[in-house]
Design an enzyme around this catalytic site. Sequence first.
Site, PDB file in Angstrom:
ATOM      1  N   GLY C  15       0.822  -1.213   0.000  1.00  0.00           N
ATOM      2  CA  GLY C  15       0.000   0.000   0.000  1.00  0.00           C
ATOM      3  C   GLY C  15       0.849   1.253   0.000  1.00  0.00           C
ATOM      4  NE  ARG C 297      10.314 -22.260   5.642  1.00  0.00           N
ATOM      5  CZ  ARG C 297      10.061 -20.971   5.496  1.00  0.00           C
ATOM      6  NH1 ARG C 297       8.942 -20.570   4.930  1.00  0.00           N
ATOM      7  NH2 ARG C 297      10.934 -20.086   5.893  1.00  0.00           N
ATOM      8  NE  ARG C 399       5.626 -15.894   1.493  1.00  0.00           N
ATOM      9  CZ  ARG C 399       6.627 -15.780   2.379  1.00  0.00           C
ATOM     10  NH1 ARG C 399       7.801 -15.355   1.981  1.00  0.00           N
ATOM     11  NH2 ARG C 399       6.427 -16.077   3.639  1.00  0.00           N
TER      12      ARG C 399
END
Lengths: 250, 216, 595
Positions: C15, C297, C399
Amino acid sequence: MADKTFIVKIKRQQRSDEAVRWEEYELRYRPHMNVIICLRDIAEKPFTRSGSESTPVSYEANCLEEICGACAMIVNGKPRQACTALVDDLEKPIRLEPLTKFPLIRDLQVDRSSMFENLKRTKCWIPIDGTYDLGPGPRMSPETQEVGYALSQCITCGNCLEICPKVNENSHFVGAAIVSQVRLFNMHPTGKMHAGPRLEALMGPGGIEDCDNAQNCVKVCPKGIPLTESLAAVNGQVLVHAVKSFFRGS
Amino acid sequence: MSVAAADSKTSYLLDKLQSLSGVVPIGAFLAEHFWSNSYALVSVGKYNDVSRELQQIPWRIMIETCVLFIPILFHGLYGCYIWWTGKSNAIGHPWMANWLYVLQRWTGIIAFVFIGWHLYTERFMGHGVTSYADVQRNLMNPWYLTFYIVGITCASFHLGNGLWNFACKWGIAVSVSAQRAAGWFGAAVAVAFTFIGVAIVIALHYGAFPLGGYVQ
Amino acid sequence: MRQPKIIIVGGGLAGLMAAIRVAEAGVTADLFSIVPVKRSHSVCAQGGINAAKNLKGEGDSTWKHFDDTIYGGDFLANQPLVKGMCEAAPAIIDLLDRMGVMFNRTPEGLLDFRRFGGTLYHRTAFAGATTGQQLLYALDEQVRRFEAEDKVKKFEGWTFLSAVLDHTGVCRGICAMDLKTMEIKTFACDAAIFCTGGIGAVFGRSTNSVVCTGSAQSALFQQGAYYANGEFIQVHPTAIPGEDKLRLMSESARGEGGRVWVPKTPQDPRPARQIPETERFYFLEEWYPKYGNLVPRDVATRAIHKVVYEMKMGLAGDPAVYLDVTHIPREVLERKLEGILEIYEKFVGVDPHVEPMKVFPAMHYTMGGLWVDNENQATNIPGVYAAGECEYQYHGANRLGANSLVSCIYGGGIAGAAAVRYARSLESGCENTSPAVYERERVRQQDISDALLNQHTGTENPLTIWREMGDIMTENVTVIRYNAALQKTLLKLDELSERFKRINLQDRTQWSNQTLNFVRELGNMLVLAKVITLGALARNETRGAHYKPEFPDRDDKNWLKTTKASWNAGKIQLEYEAVDTSLLPLRERKYTAAK
């Protein structure tokens, strides 16, 4: 076996112009609770110790890992972040109050916009030419980075203002946080070129001279920022700037 | 919180002058004052000689006004204003520096009252001429003596602690270690001044000359 | 030329970057944020920001960064924009450097780069252990500068309720609520950029901040915006469980020799130290003898999940396992893991040098989000743009570490510029929109608040509903997904939505009523929870973070496509769109090797 409980006393005020009341809540103890969990428990069952129905307590909180700065309040008399205030470490009953040096919104929620306003007035930014690609920034020694990094961790929580004897209705000191930010921008290779206006902003009423060296700020900074060093350093900068601009013109 | 709400730099200048005047000339004069009064520890004659010498300097009233009366009045009155802009909280937050801040405020007020009274009794009532006998007569009164000891202690603390503040507020001592060193220096000044000042008034009270042994 | 009006909702990295670009283009930006922008969730990012600047002589390149990103995302991301991001990343680092970010330095005074999960290159610039905070502050300062020049106007302490759409479905403004006065107002604009971040609160507790509810995305979705790839949720294997939040525990604890275990006897009441070696179950070491505690992970996450939920061996019945560093010499810990172990001690009040840490996987990031087009960050609602975690574009099915910060800044920059272009191209701006359009939306939103405030017969507590939603979402829709459990979750969500209608607002005041705001967000969260669960139920394959034991392989033939959820008269519909794989050929993503 009855659950272990403890008492939380909260200073509540619907609006700043309405009466203050202290409410007592009896909460069920669980290991590793913090003050935020206490407030959520109350929100789920907003009944005071005496059984009368109240409302969930208003407070500010966001990251809950002591990096956003939102949840500062007075816990057992000390300004600190509620998220790291662990119930196990706190004397009971736990007393919660809003910060007193900022306008109250409701309950434990206050308006700290004056701090952001003061960052604006002191021009705490690096004036870059634009966001287009102008290549890398100026080089910086690891030593400078280390000092700068320590200063740049300020989370604008307001604890240093709350604890400062020179922030009150008779004195409008900007506080150590802002002064420390001025130091940060004045040490950056580009920021340095624009140090003058920042220093001049700190020469007016509420500026650096209002600091009377009680050094409380550094004791309550959750980020361990060397605020007293910043105050002294900027004091020196302002002085040199004032003398220089008097003798040589600005 | 209104940084630069007024762009005036007057408050900065006044604050800096207040801070500076505490060291020079007031602090420097206090050193000189304690030095010259230390002759009371030596002998009556020497004390009276030095007093007479000082009372007969050229441009006396001008020097007194510019170097003493105005700076002390300014430092004290503006100091009262600064006192008013603070709100101590050392009871709830009893950190060392916070207590020093509280003490600095109150010793300043006490010292200011004491100096005013001291000037009135010793400078103006005697029309600028006082001798060992005059001072000793006053200090025979135990209330006088008590007030002197309190006043001297407060003034000495205020100066010593003020020197530490000065080092921080003028950006001389920036690092924590430098500030600590400045603090020790200030403490040493406070202790030394208190010791000398109290020694002088007690010696006067008893008419003793502890440093008189090697005079003749 | 008419002066366009742009509104930005959300003041995190994306933003703020959008606001800077808008202001630079000479257009005034109105920036809305629930919290003061400096307290946005971007502040929590720790690790760093990726950019293939190749300052270590390793032959790194933006193409390799692009390849790593697509590979890490299991080929679900549209490739051209990801390539654009990786190519822009070095200049983004330079820009941040010029803005004064206190990046770590080499002795020569240049930026230092570290290695990060999954890649072979020193590609991650970092500022201590608080890179996100440092980047957020740098952008915050630039925006403050524009604010001082009246080029940005901030509305902090306002929450977005809905977009104002005209009769042709074009966005002409937003409707927002002042969180202090509870006043609901509309604000006209020609384009609105949404940078409203993550959705952690849908899972109850997560590593996200309190404001990351996804409420704005959900509101837009219910006004016709597509929500894409919602089922892709990244879980971090080791977080410190807390009743209020799950706080990250860096992987470096395992990197330095930390061991993960649970007592062999479920619910063993003894303190960890009194449980002998032979009665400890080092499940990662037993199941993956080759990699042990250092499995990737997602593997670690799934193993812990299995131990707790399937084998019911969580510590004292709680969802937690031990991460034990007590066997490592104190001086090694102090040298290598200092700051990290401090965090544990600070929040748990237990010294991890002496007591094993209790950790558990935590919902961390949503790869999915508002659908945006392939070049402008534009959603399917004309005039509505999205950037940052709230959109779906850059991370595919999973991601890559340290890519989120760069995607926020890149996406925010594109959205800002594109919104200005769009607003300037409009023949008729919001000034020509009938006031009735705004009033209609304001009344609609006011009615929702009033209905909640005036309902006195409610029996349901909002926090209880929220917790139940979070619990079932965490149990069934994070790490391991079974279709039967997903079905059950949908039924539970329906039940919660029914109960939500009988909610009891314990606070009916019209001043800083945080309960009212939370309840409104909760309604939106319930919708988003269903979108995520439906997407997961439909996708019968395993890809990236989406793991279905019943369908253990990636199925490119049937599922190399983007999920697009839409809202149709209160019903959620799924459709699919082909993925743009024009630049990199598909290849298998192996979990057992480094890459």
